[in-house]
Design a protein around this motif. Structure first.
Motif, short mmCIF file in Angstrom:
data_model
loop_
_atom_site.label_atom_id
_atom_site.label_comp_id
_atom_site.label_asym_id
_atom_site.label_seq_id
_atom_site.Cartn_x
_atom_site.Cartn_y
_atom_site.Cartn_z
N ARG A 217 0.84 -1.21 0.00
CA ARG A 217 0.00 0.00 0.00
C ARG A 217 0.87 1.26 0.00
NH1 ARG A 217 -3.97 -1.80 4.74
NH2 ARG A 217 -4.86 -3.58 3.66
N GLU A 219 3.88 1.51 -1.21
CA GLU A 219 4.47 1.64 -2.55
C GLU A 219 3.44 2.19 -3.53
OE1 GLU A 219 6.54 -1.89 -3.92
OE2 GLU A 219 8.32 -0.80 -3.28
N ALA A 220 2.18 1.73 -3.39
CA ALA A 220 1.13 2.16 -4.32
C ALA A 220 0.81 3.64 -4.16
CB ALA A 220 -0.12 1.32 -4.11
N ILE A 221 1.20 4.22 -3.02
CA ILE A 221 1.02 5.67 -2.85
C ILE A 221 2.19 6.42 -3.49
CG2 ILE A 221 0.96 7.52 -1.13
CD1 ILE A 221 -0.51 5.68 0.72
N ILE B 52 -0.58 -1.16 -11.75
CA ILE B 52 0.14 -0.42 -10.70
C ILE B 52 1.51 -1.05 -10.42
CG2 ILE B 52 -0.88 -1.63 -8.70
CD1 ILE B 52 -0.33 2.15 -8.88
N THR B 74 6.46 0.10 -8.77
CA THR B 74 5.17 0.64 -8.29
C THR B 74 5.26 2.11 -7.84
OG1 THR B 74 4.49 -1.56 -7.66
CG2 THR B 74 3.32 0.24 -6.61
N PRO B 75 6.23 2.49 -6.99
CA PRO B 75 6.24 3.90 -6.55
C PRO B 75 6.38 4.88 -7.72
CG PRO B 75 7.72 2.57 -5.21
CD PRO B 75 7.32 1.71 -6.35
N ALA B 78 3.04 5.21 -9.34
CA ALA B 78 2.17 6.05 -8.50
C ALA B 78 2.52 7.52 -8.66
CB ALA B 78 2.28 5.63 -7.04
N PHE B 92 -4.23 2.70 6.41
CA PHE B 92 -3.24 2.37 7.44
C PHE B 92 -3.93 2.53 8.79
CE2 PHE B 92 -0.75 3.94 3.80
CZ PHE B 92 -0.11 2.75 3.51
#
Lengths: 350, 240
Positions: A217, A219-221, B52, B74-75, B78, B92
């Protein structure tokens, strides 16, 4: 106060009270509890608070398991010892030794982290175990440099030696170099602890917590998980090394058993669990309880054993030789009753 | 015709020994809501996760606004402007609502006008701004999950089943928020099992089966044609 604590308030009156008592006790330890052993215990608490807090930065905030924390601690301690041995007794040697120790620890953490944290955090745990064991063997073998199993005894600046006097006495306590070195350890530990508190409450700390909870999650941000994990490892290693430097300055001695043993690693893990993972205040509570138990449980049990003399079984159970058994029992009970650590329990029950 | 915001060309994805995607061809037009539909287990979530970068494409090509992102981490994807909302309320839980939102604003401090817009779409988030996200209800967690993607303007939103398991009132809130996002000019690839929501929001639709896109066209066309729905997705009248 909120600014000093980086906005991370204790969030429990009882916890705030306990922390205040510990802070005052440590700040005034030489005057409140004069005596070589008590002041030594207070200094050890100061050092271990930083060591445990730095470990919690990795484990509690980053979710990274490491078995090399004593290695980083030892690197800082040996940095002071080697610098003082080769440069002579001066503050410049302490600064160079502490700085070099922190840098070497960070560099080693960077190398280990880049090799292992890119894959999976569990590999980091295995590699740190191997590297820590290798370094401990290396330190024992390189006796010409490190003093081997005997370790190194060295001299600190004259102003930090017991022979140095800067006044007569205050409240019955001699104003000497030993008092100065205690306050050097106390203030150093306090500054390092507040810096670690600042780190975990910064945006960097929040990203670490997010990564601990779910790395995909994060990383996906848009956060590069490996960079954050490696950065946390390097920061943690440097802080551990600086704690090692403070410990070496206090002891004026370093040896494999004192700063590199796996026993210290296990102690750190126990302190983190007892205090509570993922909270810097847990390090304060865990280190204080554990060091006090280590130092006084044996004596306490000896007295208790004497009191119940004549009663069947109890004197044997409470014998001072069985202090480790009771320490184990206390640990099991604390995990049972405080699964989120003492701090977690106090915060839930506010 | 302008370049689509997202284009998948013959994308293959394997997870362990399983071949999940078997040559997916898909386009998300700029500023449109594209529905990705199909039965359970046909590869919709895997398609989103392949875009993604969570699952690496073993074949084919993925482009974002013309830029090849197939092999990007992935980053980087994004930060190239792709907002991802996973199906499992990907928040979170240990952080507060505020911290979740601050974390999602990767390019700098949160824009207050944008935050007001998010609050207007999801009022409970303002109420529970300082609360731990883990203490929110299921619907509120899903709101936070979408709000996190909305807090910055993205080029493309990948949203996986935002209404799954939610009460009708919350579903209506979600649909309203997604309509606002659409009105903001966003390009959205939306996986949705609720066909009524899909019909209300979608401009285009792609239907998947067995790891491939088997039908693409206007959502309105699919919404009108009951036989087509039955044939592609096995939707009965009750489900509609």
């Amino acid at each position: 106060m909120r600014a000093v604590l980086s906005g991370d308030m204790p969030r429990s009156r009882v916890l705030a009270l306990i922390l205040a008592v510990i802070l005052v006790a440590l700040a005034l330890a030489p005057f409140l509890f004069p005596g070589v052993r008590t002041v030594d215990t207070a200094a050890r608490i100061c050092v271990f608070v930083v060591l445990v807090a730095s470990y919690d930065l990795m484990l509690g905030y980053g979710g990274i398991v490491s078995f090399a924390h004593t290695m980083f601690f030892g690197i800082g301690a040996y940095g002071i010892a080697l610098a003082s041995t080769h440069m002579g007794r001066g503050f410049d040697a302490l600064i160079v030794g502490a700085g070099a120790g922190a840098l070497v620890a960070a560099a080693l953490a960077l190398v280990i982290g880049l090799f292992s944290l890119r894959v999976r955090a569990i590999f980091f745990a295995m590699i740190t175990l191997a590297v820590a064991s290798a370094v401990a063997v290396l330190v024992s073998q390189l006796s010409g440099l490190t003093g081997g199993e005997d370790g190194l005894t060295f001299q600190t600046p004259r102003a930090l030696s017991p022979a140095f006097r800067f006044g007569d006495s205050l409240l019955g306590v001699k104003l000497n170099g030993k008092l100065l070195v205690y306050y050097l350890v106390f203030v150093g530990a306090l500054i390092l602890f507040l810096l670690l508190l600042r780190v975990v409450n910064s945006p960097f700390g929040r990203v670490l917590q997010a990564i601990r909870e779910n790395d995909f999650r994060a990383e996906a941000i848009g956060y590069r998980v490996v960079y954050y994990r490696v950065a946390a490892t390097c920061l943690s290693a440097s802080a551990a090394a600086l704690a090692g430097s403070l410990y070496a300055i206090w002891l004026r001695y370093v040896g494999p058993d004192t700063v590199l043993s796996m026993e210290i690693m296990i102690d750190i893990l126990l302190m983190v669990v007892i205090g509570g993972m993922g909270t810097m205040y847990g390090a304060v509570i865990g280190a204080t309880l554990f060091v006090l138990a280590q130092n006084y449980l044996q004596a306490l049990m000896g007295s208790a054993s004497g009191l119940v003399e004549g009663v069947p079984v109890l004197p044997q159970l409470l014998s001072a030789d069985r202090w480790l058994l009771w320490l184990g029992v206390l640990f099991v009970l604390s995990v049972y009753f405080f699964p989120t650590g003492v701090v977690g329990r106090l915060r839930q029950g506010r | 015709m302008s370049e689509p915001m997202l284009r998948l060309e013959g994308v293959f994805t394997n997870i362990a020994q399983y071949h999940i995607l078997r040559g997916v061809d898909l386009e998300v037009p700029r500023g449109r809501v594209s529905m990705l539909l199909g039965r359970n287990g046909v590869g919709k979530t895997t398609t989103l996760r392949t875009v993604i970068g969570h699952w690496r494409a073993h074949g084919g090509r993925i482009t974002l606004d013309g830029q090849d992102i197939t092999a990007m981490p992935t980053p980087a994807i994004a930060r190239a402007g792709v907002g991802f909302v996973p199906e499992d309320m990907g928040i979170f839980a240990d952080l507060t609502v505020e911290e979740n939102m601050v974390l999602a604003a990767v390019s700098g401090p949160i824009d207050s006008a944008r935050l007001d817009w998010v609050f207007s779409a999801f009022p409970p988030l303002k109420t529970f701004w300082k609360s731990a996200a883990g203490n929110l209800s299921g619907g509120q967690k899903q709101m936070l999950s979408i709000a996190r993607a909305m807090i910055e303007k993205r080029r493309l939103y990948l949203i996986d089943e935002p209404t799954k398991g939610l009460a009708p009132a919350i579903v209506a809130t979600m649909a309203r928020a997604l309509r606002e996002l659409k009105a903001d000019g966003a390009s959205i690839l939306l996986v949705e099992q609720n066909f009524a929501v899909a019909k209300a929001l979608g401009d285009t639709a792609s239907v998947m089966d067995d790891g491939r896109v088997v039908w693409s066209g206007a959502m309105a066309e699919l919404g009108r044609d009951a036989d087509l729905q039955e044939r592609l997705m096995g939707l009965s009248m009750e489900a509609r």
